[in-house]
Write a protein that holds these residues in place. Sequence first.
Motif, short mmCIF file in Angstrom:
data_model
loop_
_atom_site.label_atom_id
_atom_site.label_comp_id
_atom_site.label_asym_id
_atom_site.label_seq_id
_atom_site.Cartn_x
_atom_site.Cartn_y
_atom_site.Cartn_z
N CYS A 92 0.74 -1.27 0.00
CA CYS A 92 -0.02 0.16 -0.10
C CYS A 92 0.82 1.27 0.03
O CYS A 92 1.84 1.53 0.89
CB CYS A 92 -0.82 0.06 1.45
N LEU A 93 0.86 1.89 -1.02
CA LEU A 93 1.62 3.16 -1.18
C LEU A 93 1.24 4.27 -0.14
O LEU A 93 2.35 4.81 0.40
CB LEU A 93 1.37 3.79 -2.43
N GLY A 94 0.34 4.48 0.28
CA GLY A 94 -0.10 5.51 1.21
C GLY A 94 0.43 5.11 2.69
O GLY A 94 0.90 5.93 3.36
N LYS A 95 0.45 3.99 2.98
CA LYS A 95 1.14 3.66 4.29
C LYS A 95 2.47 3.20 4.38
O LYS A 95 3.16 2.92 5.30
CB LYS A 95 0.16 2.46 4.92
N LYS A 96 2.93 2.75 3.07
CA LYS A 96 4.31 2.27 2.78
C LYS A 96 4.29 0.89 3.66
O LYS A 96 4.95 0.56 4.42
CB LYS A 96 5.13 3.23 3.09
N GLY A 97 3.31 0.17 3.56
CA GLY A 97 3.32 -1.24 4.19
C GLY A 97 2.45 -2.29 3.53
O GLY A 97 1.51 -1.53 2.40
N ASN A 98 2.13 -3.38 3.75
CA ASN A 98 0.98 -4.18 3.17
C ASN A 98 -0.26 -3.92 3.78
O ASN A 98 -0.56 -3.62 4.82
CB ASN A 98 1.54 -5.64 3.45
N ARG A 99 -1.40 -4.18 3.11
CA ARG A 99 -2.54 -4.23 3.48
C ARG A 99 -2.92 -5.10 4.37
O ARG A 99 -2.48 -6.23 4.37
CB ARG A 99 -3.64 -4.21 2.19
N LYS A 100 -3.96 -5.08 5.30
CA LYS A 100 -4.48 -6.00 6.34
C LYS A 100 -5.97 -5.52 6.35
O LYS A 100 -6.47 -4.78 6.08
CB LYS A 100 -3.94 -5.58 7.56
#
Length: 188
Positions: A92-100
């Motif tokens: 996820c670009l906005g969070k700079k991590g993976n979606r959960k």
Amino acid sequence: MNDKKYQCSIPEPKNQTLSNEEQLKKIESELTNCYSYNNGYYLYVLCPGKNITQTRVLNGFTLERNILGQRLNFINFDKNSIQERYVDGSYCLGKKGNRKTIVEYSCLIENVTTPMVISITEVECVYHIKWQIPAICKHQSFVDWNLPKTIRCCADIIQENETTRKKIQENELQKDIELMNKEEKSTK
């Protein structure tokens, strides 16, 4: 009653010799299908106990496909609710991590014969999706839903203030995010 129509039923007694986890695994193993919901913009597909995806289709062409979670890593059993947390989704670009995703199974509406989505919210790439899947409503966690020999009545039409509903959903999602952050910190 109050000039409103109600539907009433008396639930059948349930066999409660299995643990919550064993009973959920048994129910999910009997579910041979994945379930989909199209909100007009995204198509969500849930395969209980396995994964959840989000696809944007326009005029028959897939424009975007996100994995919202491809591994189940946490299950919480609560009175009248089961929450499953799916992790390792698409980046996820906005969070700079993976979606959960937190999938919450609820049994709110009487006589639903097909699976349905009750609500979908997303904050910082953490999704909270409430599903009602009739087969899962048989789980012993839904104690109010499954009380033997108790008459249960539900209003045919449940009206809710949209602003109030959104505030409740945002509060629930914020609690889910806080819980996930605490658990991530404790595992490090």
